[in-house]
Design an enzyme around this catalytic site. Structure first.
Site, short mmCIF file in Angstrom:
data_model
loop_
_atom_site.label_atom_id
_atom_site.label_comp_id
_atom_site.label_asym_id
_atom_site.label_seq_id
_atom_site.Cartn_x
_atom_site.Cartn_y
_atom_site.Cartn_z
N GLY A 46 -13.82 39.57 -53.02
CA GLY A 46 -12.68 39.49 -52.12
C GLY A 46 -13.19 38.93 -50.70
O GLY A 46 -12.42 38.07 -50.10
N GLU B 13 -15.76 42.95 -45.37
CA GLU B 13 -14.86 43.66 -46.35
C GLU B 13 -13.50 42.54 -46.10
O GLU B 13 -13.22 41.84 -45.17
CB GLU B 13 -14.18 44.93 -45.98
CG GLU B 13 -15.14 45.87 -47.05
CD GLU B 13 -14.41 45.82 -48.38
OE1 GLU B 13 -14.08 44.70 -49.05
OE2 GLU B 13 -14.68 46.90 -49.07
N ASP B 14 -12.72 42.31 -47.29
CA ASP B 14 -11.63 41.52 -47.22
C ASP B 14 -10.37 42.52 -46.79
O ASP B 14 -9.73 42.08 -45.98
CB ASP B 14 -10.95 40.99 -48.80
CG ASP B 14 -11.07 42.21 -49.80
OD1 ASP B 14 -11.49 43.31 -49.51
OD2 ASP B 14 -10.95 41.73 -51.05
N ASP C 131 -7.94 49.51 -47.07
CA ASP C 131 -6.63 50.30 -47.74
C ASP C 131 -6.69 51.51 -47.53
O ASP C 131 -6.39 52.11 -46.30
CB ASP C 131 -6.21 49.57 -49.21
CG ASP C 131 -4.87 49.80 -49.46
OD1 ASP C 131 -4.05 49.82 -48.58
OD2 ASP C 131 -4.79 50.31 -50.59
N PHE D 104 1.65 44.22 -50.80
CA PHE D 104 0.54 43.48 -51.32
C PHE D 104 0.41 42.32 -50.94
O PHE D 104 1.35 41.45 -51.27
CB PHE D 104 0.83 43.69 -53.01
CG PHE D 104 -0.59 43.28 -53.57
CD1 PHE D 104 -1.41 44.46 -53.89
CD2 PHE D 104 -0.89 42.09 -54.20
CE1 PHE D 104 -2.38 44.32 -54.65
CE2 PHE D 104 -1.78 42.00 -54.73
CZ PHE D 104 -2.95 42.93 -55.05
N VAL D 105 -0.94 41.77 -50.55
CA VAL D 105 -1.19 40.59 -50.19
C VAL D 105 -2.24 39.71 -50.86
O VAL D 105 -2.94 40.11 -51.49
CB VAL D 105 -1.41 40.49 -48.65
CG1 VAL D 105 -0.41 40.95 -47.85
CG2 VAL D 105 -2.61 41.12 -48.47
N ASP E 247 -6.71 38.62 -54.12
CA ASP E 247 -6.33 38.27 -55.31
C ASP E 247 -5.32 39.15 -56.09
O ASP E 247 -4.85 40.19 -55.64
CB ASP E 247 -7.31 38.39 -56.69
CG ASP E 247 -7.94 39.87 -56.96
OD1 ASP E 247 -8.08 40.75 -56.06
OD2 ASP E 247 -7.82 40.09 -58.05
N ARG F 46 -6.99 33.60 -54.83
CA ARG F 46 -8.06 33.82 -53.83
C ARG F 46 -8.03 32.43 -53.07
O ARG F 46 -8.47 32.69 -51.80
CB ARG F 46 -9.53 34.19 -54.75
CG ARG F 46 -9.37 35.61 -55.42
CD ARG F 46 -10.72 35.75 -55.76
NE ARG F 46 -10.91 36.80 -56.70
CZ ARG F 46 -11.01 38.21 -56.34
NH1 ARG F 46 -11.02 38.70 -55.17
NH2 ARG F 46 -11.13 39.10 -57.31
P1 IMP Z 1 -9.49 51.04 -50.75
O1 IMP Z 1 -10.54 51.48 -51.31
O2 IMP Z 1 -8.23 51.53 -51.07
O3 IMP Z 1 -9.58 50.64 -49.13
O4 IMP Z 1 -9.41 49.40 -51.48
C1 IMP Z 1 -9.62 48.43 -51.04
C2 IMP Z 1 -9.76 47.42 -51.96
O5 IMP Z 1 -8.59 47.29 -52.80
C3 IMP Z 1 -10.00 45.88 -51.47
O6 IMP Z 1 -11.31 45.57 -51.26
C4 IMP Z 1 -9.34 44.90 -52.31
O7 IMP Z 1 -10.36 44.66 -53.20
C5 IMP Z 1 -8.14 45.85 -53.13
N1 IMP Z 1 -6.87 45.63 -52.41
C6 IMP Z 1 -6.13 46.57 -51.52
N2 IMP Z 1 -5.23 46.01 -51.26
C7 IMP Z 1 -5.08 44.87 -51.76
C8 IMP Z 1 -3.90 43.61 -51.55
O8 IMP Z 1 -3.02 43.85 -50.91
N3 IMP Z 1 -4.25 42.48 -52.27
C9 IMP Z 1 -5.31 42.20 -52.93
N4 IMP Z 1 -6.33 43.35 -52.96
C10 IMP Z 1 -6.22 44.70 -52.39
MG MG Z 2 -12.70 44.56 -51.97
#
Ligand code: IMP
Ligand code: MG
Length: 181
Positions: free
Chosen positions: A47, A102-103, A106, A155-156, A162, A168
């Site tokens: 990402g 990071e992308d 969350d 969700f984006v 992706d 992507r």
């Molecule tokens: P976390 O461990 O919940 O912070 O997860 C983050 C990861 O979940 C990111 O690196 C993304 O790969 C994926 N992710 C979370 N939200 C989105 C979204 O809105 N679109 C796409 N991927 C997401």
């Molecule tokens: Mg990620």
């Protein structure tokens, strides 16, 4: 080429032009913070690839680049938070000034795991730069040093993010229609 939304997409959140302008600002912040030092950017595959390469081109201190890939699993109760490294870095980060790129942050589980793992390798410093931050869904508190955009609880996709590996390559960030996300 116009940024005409494709099917499945509800609306554009940030255009390519807005993204570029904001990345320039964040790169300037990073360049000031690391003045006189060499920076190691670590991208989390896949990402963050689009963001990392865009960011790196505007950073004005010497930059090294490395990547790692992670896999996330749900545990038996179905909750998130189990993360492991699927592809490790090529180089040691001992003594390096590391910026984890990071992308999106969350829940924070992924970032917490990565920070714990990388901190154990004795970098000189370890900071975080994320393209997107969905702070409203945070479960574990993690430090975010540089951030391009705070986003709503939707969700984006696009600019590296992706949905089932698609979208992507969009030059913009868009909100998916609820039934598609
Ligand atoms: P976390 O461990 O919940 O912070 O997860 C983050 C990861 O979940 C990111 O690196 C993304 O790969 C994926 N992710 C979370 N939200 C989105 C979204 O809105 N679109 C796409 N991927 C997401
Ligand atoms: Mg990620």
């Amino acid at each position: 080429m116009s940024a005409e939304p494709i099917p499945g997409i509800e609306r554009i959140l940030f255009t390519g032009e807005q993204i570029d302008a904001r990345i320039r600002e964040v790169a300037a912040e990073i360049s000031r913070s690391y003045a006189g030092r060499t920076l190691t950017l670590i991208g989390v595959l896949k990402g963050s690839v689009f963001f990392l390469t865009a960011l790196a081109r505007y950073i004005e201190v010497p930059v090294k680049i490395d990547f790692l890939a992670i896999s996330s699993f749900s545990n038996k109760s179905g909750s998130p938070g189990v993360v492991r490294i699927a592809k490790d870095l090529d180089e040691s980060i001992e003594g390096e000034d590391v910026l984890l790129v990071e992308d999106i942050v969350d829940t924070g589980f992924t970032l917490r795991y990565l920070l714990q793992t990388l901190a154990g390798r004795a970098p000189n410093s370890l900071s975080v730069c994320t393209f997107l931050d969905r702070n409203s869904r945070r479960i574990v508190q993690v430090p975010v040093d540089f951030c391009c955009f705070e986003i709503p609880d939707r969700f984006v996709v696009g600019f590296g993010l992706d949905c089932n590996q698609l979208y992507r390559n969009l030059s913009y960030v868009a909100v998916m229609k609820p039934e598609k996300a």
